[in-house]
Write an enzyme that holds these catalytic residues in place. Structure first.
Site, PDB file in Angstrom:
ATOM      1  N   ASP A  72     -26.817 -11.623   6.783  1.00  0.00           N
ATOM      2  CA  ASP A  72     -26.950 -12.483   5.719  1.00  0.00           C
ATOM      3  C   ASP A  72     -28.475 -12.984   5.898  1.00  0.00           C
ATOM      4  O   ASP A  72     -28.817 -13.739   7.291  1.00  0.00           O
ATOM      5  CB  ASP A  72     -26.163 -13.308   5.405  1.00  0.00           C
ATOM      6  CG  ASP A  72     -24.984 -14.039   6.450  1.00  0.00           C
ATOM      7  OD1 ASP A  72     -25.421 -13.372   7.334  1.00  0.00           O
ATOM      8  OD2 ASP A  72     -24.719 -15.406   6.468  1.00  0.00           O
ATOM      9  N   ASP A 102     -35.101 -13.934  11.971  1.00  0.00           N
ATOM     10  CA  ASP A 102     -33.729 -13.537  11.966  1.00  0.00           C
ATOM     11  C   ASP A 102     -33.146 -13.613  10.413  1.00  0.00           C
ATOM     12  O   ASP A 102     -32.556 -14.153   9.519  1.00  0.00           O
ATOM     13  CB  ASP A 102     -33.651 -15.395  11.054  1.00  0.00           C
ATOM     14  CG  ASP A 102     -31.907 -15.849  11.564  1.00  0.00           C
ATOM     15  OD1 ASP A 102     -30.905 -14.927  12.298  1.00  0.00           O
ATOM     16  OD2 ASP A 102     -31.021 -17.054  11.142  1.00  0.00           O
ATOM     17  N   GLU A 134     -22.439 -14.970   8.688  1.00  0.00           N
ATOM     18  CA  GLU A 134     -23.174 -15.572   9.462  1.00  0.00           C
ATOM     19  C   GLU A 134     -23.091 -17.115   8.952  1.00  0.00           C
ATOM     20  O   GLU A 134     -23.127 -18.050  10.041  1.00  0.00           O
ATOM     21  CB  GLU A 134     -23.779 -14.807  10.231  1.00  0.00           C
ATOM     22  CG  GLU A 134     -24.376 -15.363  12.164  1.00  0.00           C
ATOM     23  CD  GLU A 134     -25.283 -15.821  12.581  1.00  0.00           C
ATOM     24  OE1 GLU A 134     -25.391 -16.697  12.807  1.00  0.00           O
ATOM     25  OE2 GLU A 134     -26.221 -16.879  11.376  1.00  0.00           O
ATOM     26  N   HIS A 354     -35.300 -19.950   8.822  1.00  0.00           N
ATOM     27  CA  HIS A 354     -35.107 -20.367   7.665  1.00  0.00           C
ATOM     28  C   HIS A 354     -36.334 -21.347   7.211  1.00  0.00           C
ATOM     29  O   HIS A 354     -35.797 -22.779   6.812  1.00  0.00           O
ATOM     30  CB  HIS A 354     -33.909 -21.876   8.567  1.00  0.00           C
ATOM     31  CG  HIS A 354     -32.649 -21.227   8.866  1.00  0.00           C
ATOM     32  ND1 HIS A 354     -31.921 -21.782   9.138  1.00  0.00           N
ATOM     33  CD2 HIS A 354     -32.803 -19.377   9.573  1.00  0.00           C
ATOM     34  CE1 HIS A 354     -30.668 -20.691   9.756  1.00  0.00           C
ATOM     35  NE2 HIS A 354     -31.415 -19.826  10.014  1.00  0.00           N
TER      36      HIS A 354
END
Length: 381
Positions: A72, A102, A134, A354
Site C-alpha cells: 500500500d 516507499d 502498513e 509521502h
C-alpha cells in the site's frame, strides 16, 4: 526476464492507496511468480478486498530469509505532482511515481531476482512476503504473521525494504495512537457553571499528556532521534457556538516510544488521571459526564543487536556496517515479536516518501539489485 525498472513500472501503475484494494497488484505478482513455477499463498482480510502474499523458493523445512515489503501507498490527494503519480517517469537519473521509494522499488528488485533464485541451487529458502495496510498502522501483516508463527521452522532473517539508502537499520520506535472522547453537558454560556465544558476538561487531559511527555525526556537512548519517547496531540474537535458550553470534545494523540518503553504505560497514566482527577469534577456537575479512550493503531518498536547473525548477514549483503535507526515505524517489530530477527534495509530515502514527486534514484535501484545478488551468492550451495 524483467528488470527491476520494468517491474517498478508495472507496480507503480497499480493504485494501491491504503483506502483501495491491493488485489490487482497481488494478482499480478501471483501470476508473475506462477510463470516461474512458484506457488503463492494468499492471506485475505475479512472482506476479501485485500491480501497478503507469501511465496517460497528453495529447499523446504529449513530456516531461510524473508524479503518483505508492503504494497500500500499513501494518498496523492492535494499534492502538487508534476508527473503522473501512478505512472513511472524517468528524469535526471530519478524514477518518479507514488511508492517508488516507499516501497515498490524494493519489491521490484525482489521480483527481478526471482529468475536467478529459481536457477540457483540454494542452501536455504528465500521467502517473499507482501503485505497490505502498513501505512494505516501495520494492520495487514498481522494475519500473515499468525500463519507463520504456527509453522515448525521460522525464518532466520527478515529484510524489510523500507527506504534506508541501503544502510542497515536495526531499530525504530514503537507507536500507540489513541482517541479520547470527552462528554460533558451543554448549556447557555451565560450559565456556564451549570454545564460541563468538554473542551476545558479535554484541555486538562492534554496538559497532563504534556507533563507526561516532559517526564519521558528523562530516559534517553542516543541511538534514536529524538533520543527519548515522545507524546503529541495531533487533532482536536469540539464545540458548536461561542455562546454554548460545549458538550463534546474529541482529541487524537500518539506516543512514539523507545523500544524499552511499553507505550500502553503512558496511556494508562492518562486514563488514571482522567478517572481520578478529571471525571469526578465533571460528574459533580452532571452524572452523565464521561471520558472514553479508543485505540486507533499500534505497533511495537524494533531493536536488533548489531552483533546478531541477522545484523551481520545484512551488513555483508549491503556492504555497509553503518548501522542506524529511523524515526518512522515499520513492520519490523511485528516480525521480531514472533521470533523472526529483522533488519530494515532498502533503496531510496524516506525524505522522498509521502511527498509529491516521490522518487527513487536509478543508482539506488541498481544498488538494491546488487545487494540481493550478493545475498543470493552467499546462500548458494
Amino acid at each position: 526476464m524483467s528488470s527491476s525498472r520494468d517491474l517498478l513500472h508495472k507496480l507503480v501503475g497499480f493504485d494501491t492507496t491504503s483506502r483501495e484494494s491491493n488485489l490487482q497488484l497481488i494478482d499480478f505478482v501471483r501470476d508473475y511468480l506462477a510463470g516461474f513455477g512458484v506457488a503463492s499463498e494468499l492471506v485475505y482480510n475479512e472482506e476479501r478486498s485485500k491480501a497478503n502474499l507469501f511465496a517460497s523458493i528453495g529447499p523446504q523445512g529449513l530456516a531461510g530469509i524473508v524479503l518483505s515489503g508492503h504494497t500500500d501507498v499513501v494518498p496523492v490527494d492535494g499534492q502538487p505532482w508534476t508527473t503522473p503519480p501512478f505512472e513511472l517517469t524517468e528524469r535526471d537519473g530519478k524514477l518518479f511515481g507514488r511508492g517508488t521509494a516507499d516501497m515498490k522499488g524494493y519489491i521490484a528488485c525482489v521480483l527481478a531476482l526471482v529468475p536467478a533464485l529459481i536457477q540457483a541451487p540454494l542452501r536455504i529458502p528465500v521467502h517473499i512476503a507482501l503485505s497490505y495496510d502498513e501505512e494505516v498502522g501495520c494492520l495487514g501483516v498481522r494475519s500473515l504473521l499468525k500463519v507463520l508463527e504456527l509453522r515448525p521452522v521460522k525464518p532466520m532473517l527478515c529484510i524489510i525494504g523500507e527506504p534506508t539508502q541501503l544502510k542497515p537499520v536495526l531499530g525504530h520506535k514503537g507507536k500507540l495512537a489513541m482517541r479520547c472522547d470527552v462528554q460533558g453537558e451543554a448549556c447557555h454560556s451565560a450559565y456556564a457553571p451549570y454545564g460541563v465544558n468538554a473542551i476545558e476538561h479535554a484541555a486538562a487531559l492534554i496538559g497532563e499528556l504534556g507533563r507526561i511527555g516532559h517526564q519521558l525526556q528523562q530516559t534517553q537512548d542516543p541511538r534514536f532521534d529524538p533520543p527519548f519517547s515522545t507524546v503529541q496531540t495531533g487533532v482536536i474537535t469540539g464545540g458548536k457556538a461561542l455562546n454554548i458550553v460545549p458538550a463534546d470534545c474529541r482529541f487524537d494523540f500518539e506516543i512514539r516510544a523507545l523500544p524499552s518503553l511499553d507505550p500502553s504505560e503512558v496511556a494508562s497514566q492518562l486514563k488514571a488521571y482522567a478517572e481520578q482527577q478529571v471525571l469526578p469534577r465533571m460528574q459533580a456537575v452532571s452524572a452523565q459526564s464521561a471520558i472514553r479512550f479508543t485505540e486507533l493503531s499500534a505497533y511495537p518498536g524494533l531493536v536488533t543487536d548489531e552483533r546478531s547473525q541477522a545484523a551481520e548477514l545484512v551488513a555483508a549483503f549491503s556492504g555497509s556496517r553503518e548501522f542506524g535507526t529511523v524515526a518512522f515505524g515499520t513492520e519490523g517489530g511485528l516480525f521480531d515479536a514472533v521470533g523472526i530477527p529483522t533488519v530494515v534495509c532498502g533503496p531510496g530515502s524516506m525524505d522522498q516518501g509521502h511527498k509529491p514527486d516521490e522518487f527513487v534514484s536509478v543508482a539506488q535501484l541498481a544498488g538494491c539489485d546488487a545487494m540481493l545478488l550478493r545475498m543470493l551468492h552467499s546462500i548458494r550451495t
